[in-house]
Scaffold this motif. Structure first.
Motif, PDB file in Angstrom:
ATOM      1  N   VAL A  16      46.683  48.348  45.871  1.00 61.96           N
ATOM      2  CA  VAL A  16      45.295  47.948  46.160  1.00 61.96           C
ATOM      3  C   VAL A  16      44.536  47.909  44.846  1.00 61.96           C
ATOM      4  O   VAL A  16      44.517  48.899  44.102  1.00 61.96           O
ATOM      5  N   ASN A  17      43.948  46.761  44.542  1.00 55.25           N
ATOM      6  CA  ASN A  17      43.208  46.568  43.289  1.00 55.25           C
ATOM      7  C   ASN A  17      44.078  46.888  42.070  1.00 55.25           C
ATOM      8  O   ASN A  17      43.603  47.449  41.084  1.00 55.25           O
ATOM      9  N   GLY A  18      45.349  46.544  42.147  1.00 52.68           N
ATOM     10  CA  GLY A  18      46.270  46.739  41.034  1.00 52.68           C
ATOM     11  C   GLY A  18      46.823  48.130  40.882  1.00 52.68           C
ATOM     12  O   GLY A  18      47.584  48.404  39.944  1.00 52.68           O
ATOM     13  N   ILE A  19      46.479  49.039  41.784  1.00 55.26           N
ATOM     14  CA  ILE A  19      46.862  50.443  41.661  1.00 55.26           C
ATOM     15  C   ILE A  19      47.723  50.851  42.854  1.00 55.26           C
ATOM     16  O   ILE A  19      47.454  50.462  43.992  1.00 55.26           O
ATOM     17  N   ALA A 192      54.413  42.579  40.293  1.00 56.31           N
ATOM     18  CA  ALA A 192      53.524  41.452  39.993  1.00 56.31           C
ATOM     19  C   ALA A 192      52.224  41.884  39.332  1.00 56.31           C
ATOM     20  O   ALA A 192      51.529  41.045  38.727  1.00 56.31           O
ATOM     21  N   GLN A 193      51.869  43.169  39.426  1.00 50.11           N
ATOM     22  CA  GLN A 193      50.632  43.624  38.787  1.00 50.11           C
ATOM     23  C   GLN A 193      50.698  43.499  37.275  1.00 50.11           C
ATOM     24  O   GLN A 193      49.658  43.515  36.608  1.00 50.11           O
ATOM     25  N   ARG A 194      51.905  43.365  36.716  1.00 48.78           N
ATOM     26  CA  ARG A 194      52.033  43.122  35.285  1.00 48.78           C
ATOM     27  C   ARG A 194      51.485  41.758  34.889  1.00 48.78           C
ATOM     28  O   ARG A 194      51.116  41.532  33.741  1.00 48.78           O
ATOM     29  N   ILE A 195      51.462  40.851  35.837  1.00 53.20           N
ATOM     30  CA  ILE A 195      51.134  39.454  35.558  1.00 53.20           C
ATOM     31  C   ILE A 195      49.742  39.082  36.054  1.00 53.20           C
ATOM     32  O   ILE A 195      48.992  38.388  35.373  1.00 53.20           O
ATOM     33  N   LEU A 196      49.395  39.527  37.251  1.00 54.36           N
ATOM     34  CA  LEU A 196      48.180  39.053  37.913  1.00 54.36           C
ATOM     35  C   LEU A 196      47.012  40.011  37.699  1.00 54.36           C
ATOM     36  O   LEU A 196      47.205  41.227  37.587  1.00 54.36           O
ATOM     37  N   PRO A 197      45.788  39.501  37.688  1.00 55.72           N
ATOM     38  CA  PRO A 197      44.616  40.374  37.603  1.00 55.72           C
ATOM     39  C   PRO A 197      44.523  41.293  38.824  1.00 55.72           C
ATOM     40  O   PRO A 197      44.960  40.932  39.925  1.00 55.72           O
TER      41      PRO A 197
END
Length: 481
Positions: A16-19, A192-197
């Motif tokens: 959630v929100n990259g975390i 995918a959080q490595r790539i996407l905002p």
């Protein structure tokens, strides 16, 4: 080679929100080959869904404002991430779904190709009217916050069928994987959080409450679901309150018709794998095979002989060609179907015997039912497992009527050496996809969707890309300037 700095451990959390976040309640994910708990995953709360929607809403304006080339590049990188971790994803699919190593590797490889392929697609503005007085331009604008609800049989590839076009067109996506097989989807979104905002792509694992919460959430504009007809009906009913955009890829009772000019031994392996790939757990697997009466016995016998060459077991063993069905619920349903066939006196050309109850794993034998009645449950229902009825036909009009009967219309196939004849039959079949002399062939530029209750809308191609957008018309009246 697998990436060394990404852990495919048993630590699974929501994103959630990259975390990575967790929940108080958890549920186990079962390895269908041995019935052992493979991992525990958190069960999302309504509050966590609200957090994911809020994060996506905040991320959407900047994500949608990116140049299409930038989004295409990031989607290409998602494909590269899967490629870099292909061995780990393959291993995880074998364990959580029970599929063969060959099929798991095909699924992972197709994800790489799909992200790379869809990343070449775009929807540029179109001028549809241009006169001295007026110009009319249409633009394709993203919906905003969307949801992808995915099944357990192909948890990675059916996810990227939705993600790639959704992200290319500028949407933010919340993923809800099946509770039976959520692991590969959760790891992919984590990766995918490595790539996407942050906030662009989230994942929530959950129980039976999560799907209805998504369907009724007022700030989710669109849902793409792959699942059963009842699941699609439930989402459609709930989503109607906020008039969400929907794409529903639902069940299929996919018929095949075999003409009398085929070579039985040549066609047997193609019919077998068209039916029993992934232990028959494919929405477009052959579910009922109509064979011309002149060659019925020969095709049946060739199928039975080929069946003897395929070993069933734990697919971590590279010699195994078919694994278990994916979950206990499906195992029980298929077992009852086999028992009902026996109770009705239907003949089995092979299989039909349940394996010893003391054996661990949800294993069923390949079972071929020999010419049961057309009205029987084994013919009229989608089996979704390693059991198939073979049926005789004589009259072409009659067999087409039988193939078109019922609520399903996902896919069909025609098998013949006479291509023109096969094409004439294909044109009369009520299905979204008809294959001739093959099955289960897909491409990101080839539309895929169902007729009747097999679905609403299509995935893939420009048509599928458009489905992730609102169409906006702008007119300019020059004479009024």
């Amino acid at each position: 080679m697998a990436s060394r700095d990404f852990s495919f451990s048993t630590d699974f959390g929501h994103i959630v929100n990259g975390i990575k976040v967790y929940s108080r309640d958890t549920q186990g994910v079962v390895n269908p080959a041995n019935e052992e708990i493979l991992a525990s995953v958190p069960i999302a709360t309504r509050s966590q869904l609200n957090d994911a929607v809020k994060a996506a809403s905040l991320a959407f304006p900047a994500w949608a404002a990116l140049n299409i080339g930038e989004r295409q590049n990031l989607v290409t990188q998602l494909g590269d991430l899967i490629k870099d971790n292909c061995d780990d994803f393959t291993e995880l699919l074998i364990k959580e779904v029970g599929k063969s190593r060959t099929l798991a590797a095909i699924e992972v490889g197709s994800c790489v190709e799909w992200f790379h392929g869809v990343a070449t697609q775009s929807l540029p503005p179109e001028t549809i009217l241009d006169t001295p007085q007026r110009t009319v331009t249409i633009r394709y604008v993203p919906y905003g916050v969307c949801a992808a609800i995915t099944p357990w049989n192909f948890p990675l590839s059916l996810l990227n069928w939705k993600l790639a076009p959704a992200l290319v067109t500028g949407n933010c996506v919340i993923v809800k994987p099946s509770p039976f097989a959520p692991l590969s989807a959760m790891k992919f979104v984590e990766l995918a959080q490595r790539i996407l905002p942050p906030g662009v792509l989230s994942v929530l694992s959950g129980d039976d409450s999560l799907g209805p919460w998504i369907a009724e959430h007022p700030d989710i504009a669109r849902i793409s679901l792959t699942g059963s007809i009842p699941a699609g009906q439930s989402v459609m009913r709930t989503a109607a309150a906020s008039l969400k955009s929907l794409t529903l890829e639902l069940g299929g009772n996919d018929p095949a018709v075999v003409l009398k000019d085929v070579d039985p031994k040549e066609i047997a392996p193609m019919l077998f794998w068209g039916t029993f790939f992934n232990s028959g757990q494919i929405c477009v697997a052959l579910k009922r095979i109509y064979i011309h009466e002149d060659i019925y016995d020969a095709v049946r016998d060739a199928l039975v002989e080929y069946t003897k060459t395929v070993r069933i077991g734990d697919c971590l063993d590279p010699e195994v060609g078919m694994g278990p069905v994916q979950n206990k619920e499906q195992y029980r349903r298929l077992s009852s179907l086999i028992e009902e066939c026996h109770a009705q006196g239907y003949k089995f050309a092979c299989g039909g015997n349940l394996l010893p109850s003391e054996r661990k794993g949800f294993f069923l034998p390949v079972s071929i039912v020999d010419n049961p009645p057309e009205h029987s449950r084994i013919v009229q229902e989608e089996q979704f497992g390693p059991i198939i009825p073979l049926l005789k036909w004589r009259d072409e009009d009659d067999v087409i009527r039988r193939m078109n009967h019922g609520v399903y219309g996902l896919a069909a196939s025609v098998w013949s050496k006479n291509i023109e004849h096969a094409q004439r039959i294909a044109e009369r079949l009520e299905a979204g996809t008809v294959w001739i002399n093959e099955s289960q062939q897909f491409h990101w530029n080839q539309p895929f969707g169902g007729f009747k209750q097999s679905g609403i809308g299509v995935e893939h191609s420009r048509h599928g890309l458009v489905a992730w957008t609102n169409i906006k018309s702008t007119t300019v009246n020059r004479l009024g300037a």
